[in-house]
Structure formats: structure tokens, C-alpha cells
Design a protein around this motif. Structure first.
Motif, PDB file in Angstrom:
ATOM      1  N   ALA A 292      37.749  47.479  41.918  1.00 28.50           N
ATOM      2  CA  ALA A 292      38.772  48.428  42.350  1.00 28.50           C
ATOM      3  C   ALA A 292      40.123  47.750  42.528  1.00 28.50           C
ATOM      4  CB  ALA A 292      38.352  49.105  43.653  1.00 28.50           C
ATOM      5  N   SER A 293      40.121  46.505  42.974  1.00 27.16           N
ATOM      6  CA  SER A 293      41.374  45.771  43.119  1.00 27.16           C
ATOM      7  C   SER A 293      41.927  45.348  41.765  1.00 27.16           C
ATOM      8  CB  SER A 293      41.167  44.541  44.010  1.00 27.16           C
ATOM      9  OG  SER A 293      40.758  44.914  45.305  1.00 27.16           O
ATOM     10  N   ARG A 294      41.050  44.954  40.856  1.00 29.53           N
ATOM     11  CA  ARG A 294      41.486  44.519  39.535  1.00 29.53           C
ATOM     12  C   ARG A 294      42.088  45.653  38.729  1.00 29.53           C
ATOM     13  NH1 ARG A 294      36.736  41.326  36.569  1.00 29.53           N
ATOM     14  NH2 ARG A 294      38.273  41.550  34.894  1.00 29.53           N
ATOM     15  N   THR A 295      41.693  46.883  39.012  1.00 26.31           N
ATOM     16  CA  THR A 295      42.119  48.013  38.188  1.00 26.31           C
ATOM     17  C   THR A 295      43.118  48.931  38.878  1.00 26.31           C
ATOM     18  OG1 THR A 295      40.184  49.285  38.936  1.00 26.31           O
ATOM     19  CG2 THR A 295      39.961  48.014  36.894  1.00 26.31           C
ATOM     20  N   CYS A 296      43.538  48.610  40.080  1.00 23.80           N
ATOM     21  CA  CYS A 296      44.469  49.471  40.817  1.00 23.80           C
ATOM     22  C   CYS A 296      45.877  49.317  40.226  1.00 23.80           C
ATOM     23  CB  CYS A 296      44.482  49.082  42.294  1.00 23.80           C
ATOM     24  SG  CYS A 296      45.568  50.123  43.307  1.00 23.80           S
TER      25      CYS A 296
END
Length: 347
Positions: A292-296
Motif C-alpha cells: 500500500a505504501s509502494r503504490t500510494c
């Protein structure tokens, strides 16, 4: 370790070990300086009411809300004004303990004694029972250094927390939301009618402490129901008494109209920098970053469940200890993708 102490530590380590991958830059204004729009040179008069409506249009919110869209000089200024009102109401304030130390500085400067709750490795809402006084919970969406938006389940938990007492309210810091409209979770929290939204041109347009909006929810049109908090007119007057300077209003107008595409460009540049960082990280470290952090979109903070010392010694990666962001019992650390070390020129 305080932020200034870590910056000194960072410079010493990079000087002593040039091969370290610098994943610890936090200054987005320095990193994206070339994208920051120039201020206008004209001296036209810009009215706050027009800016409020322009901001509402930008984020696809009803223009009839302009009466409760309070123009300010950014999120820090907006919080300082709101915190003064909470102090007058003897309100209880909950702050995320591992997000932004300035929250606590502003609250204490206003005479409040804030309590805290953790957001790493995932938000954990306060479990204390409701009190017979106003109670406000500040959250950021998206949250840094968590590096992502709140999930549907987390938003539902926040709404459940609100429902436990009619005196509970939210303060939503949306400064890291670079898209338009605001995230679905933010809009769902606004729909409760019990949230104050704070936003500014600080991150999207790279102009800190210049222009922002504090959007009061409909429940704040009569604040008598949250103990003795002054009514909306008093709060609005507090903002009117301390407005942005005319030059700041002109700049804000220019950013919202002539430079409306800058946040999208910033998101694209930040995504490119993140990919360059990911390409250089060891597989074990990259795999420890939550998806979720990599794709935010627009994110440049990446939590990893590996201590900063371990990352430095075993993987050659300079990360930020989580304690730089505030008190935390989590043992992980934070990577950022802003440093020049992640650009092609440094390879």
C-alpha cells in the motif's frame, strides 16, 4: 533522536561512507525545487471568498460550503487557531504520536495537554472511554510516515469511535493528498458531519506556510453542543483577524488557476523517484515495504519493519529511525525516495 539531531547524524554518515544509499532525505521542497511555480508579479487584489470557492471547485466540493471554508496560511496556522478554540473549550485532544512532532508543539503552545495514539505499523485508535467534554482526534490522510491512505476498515473504525460520543470530532490533515477530489476515505469522514478538514498548497504546489483552508463541518455551525466552544462566527473571526498577506493571496490564486497541474506533475516525479529507489534496494528490504505504501500516489515515505541500524550495517541503506517522527514502540524505520542518491546522475 530529534529531527535536527538526525540530520547532523545523516550528514556525518554520508560523509564517512559515500557508498551508503541515502534513503533519508525529507525536504520535498529542496528535492522538487525546479517544479515550484514562481510567484506572480502583478499587484491585483484577491479576495479570500473567491479563493475559498476556487479551492472548493478544485476538490469537487459544493461551492455553497464557502461560508465554512476558512482561508488561512496553511495547516500549521489553521491548527494553531483551532487549538486555541479547543483550549477555551477544555477539550481533550488526541494526536498521532509518530507522525509529526509539530502537532504536539502547536498543541502545547495553545495550552493543551494532548494524548497520543500510534499509527505504525498501522493506526490504533485510542481505547479510552469517552469523557463528558469535547474530544478531538487528529489524523492525517494519507498519513506519513505510514505512507498510505487509511483503509476502508480503518475509516469505519474512526466512524465507530465518533459514534461512541456526541462530543467527539475529527481533525483531518489532508496536506499529503495531492489528488482531486480528496480520497474516498476522507470524503466518508467528512460525510459524518463531525470533521474539520485542513489542507494547503504546501506539498502539492511546494509553497509552505502560504495558503490553506480549514473546512468546518456542518456540525460546527452551532458549536454549543460541544461544551462551551465558541460558535462558528467566533472561530471565523479568529481566521479573519489573522489572514494571509495580500501577496500570499495573489500567489494562492495563481497556484490554483495558472498552475493547477503542478500537483499532478509532482505525483509523476515522485513516482519516478520511488521507482529509482526501489531498483537500488536489496530484495529483502524492498520486500519489507508494504504494498500500500509502494503504490500510494505521490508518496515518498516507506516504512520497513527493519531497524535503521540494521539497514545501515547489513544492507548499506541509510534510513530514518522511527523515533525522529515521535514516540513509537515499533522497531522499524522509514525510507524516503527524495535524495539525489536515487537519481540516475548519482549511479
Amino acid at each position: 533522536m530529534r529531527f535536527d539531531e538526525f540530520q547532523e547524524f545523516r550528514q556525518r554518515r554520508l560523509g564517512a561512507s559515500p557508498s551508503l544509499l541515502d534513503a533519508a532525505e525529507t525536504n520535498v521542497y529542496r528535492a522538487l525545487a525546479a517544479m515550484r511555480p514562481e510567484p506572480p508579479t502583478d499587484l491585483r487584489t484577491v479576495h479570500r471568498c473567491d479563493l475559498a470557492r476556487a479551492w472548493l471547485r478544485r476538490f469537487e466540493l459544493p461551492e455553497e460550503w464557502s461560508g465554512r471554508a476558512m482561508v488561512c496560511r496553511g495547516v500549521r496556522h489553521g491548527l494553531a487557531v483551532v487549538f486555541q478554540r479547543l483550549r477555551a473549550a477544555r477539550a481533550r485532544l488526541w494526536l498521532p504520536g509518530d507522525v509529526y512532532p509539530v502537532y504536539f508543539e502547536l498543541a502545547r503552545a495553545a495550552g493543551l495537554a494532548p494524548a497520543s495514539y500510534p499509527t505504525l505499523p498501522a493506526p490504533a485508535l485510542p481505547g479510552a472511554p469517552a469523557e463528558d467534554r469535547p474530544e478531538y482526534l487528529l489524523l492525517a490522510n494519507p498519513s506519513k510516515p505510514l505512507g498510505r491512505y487509511l483503509t476502508d476498515a480503518e475509516c469505519a473504525a474512526v466512524i465507530s469511535w465518533l459514534r461512541e460520543s456526541p462530543r467527539r470530532r475529527l481533525l483531518i490533515d489532508s496536506v499529503y493528498d495531492l489528488g482531486a477530489p480528496f480520497a474516498a476515505g476522507t470524503r466518508a469522514l467528512l460525510d459524518t458531519g463531525r470533521a474539520i478538514l485542513l489542507h494547503s498548497v504546501t506539498k502539492g504546489w511546494l509553497w509552505p506556510r502560504t495558503f490553506g483552508v480549514v473546512l468546518l463541518g456542518p456540525a460546527q455551525t452551532d458549536l454549543a453542543d460541544v461544551a462551551d466552544v465558541a460558535d462558528l462566527a467566533d472561530l471565523a473571526e479568529a481566521f479573519r483577524a489573522d489572514p494571509p498577506a495580500p501577496a500570499q493571496l495573489r500567489l494562492a490564486d495563481s497556484l490554483l488557476t495558472e498552475h493547477s497541474d503542478v500537483p499532478r506533475q509532482a505525483v509523476a516525479e515522485l513516482a519516478a523517484r520511488a521507482e529509482r529507489l526501489f531498483e537500488r534496494l536489496p530484495d529483502e528490504v524492498l520486500g519489507a515495504i508494504p504494498t500500500a505504501s509502494r503504490t500510494c500516489p505521490g508518496n515518498y515515505f516507506f516504512p520497513v519493519g527493519i531497524p535503521a541500524g540494521t539497514l545501515r550495517r547489513e544492507y548499506g541503506v541509510l534510513a530514518i529511525p522511527v523515533g525522529v517522527f515521535g514516540e513509537s514502540s515499533w522497531s522499524g524505520s522509514i525510507l524516503t525516495s527524495l535524495a539525489d542518491a536515487s537519481s540516475p546522475a548519482s549511479r
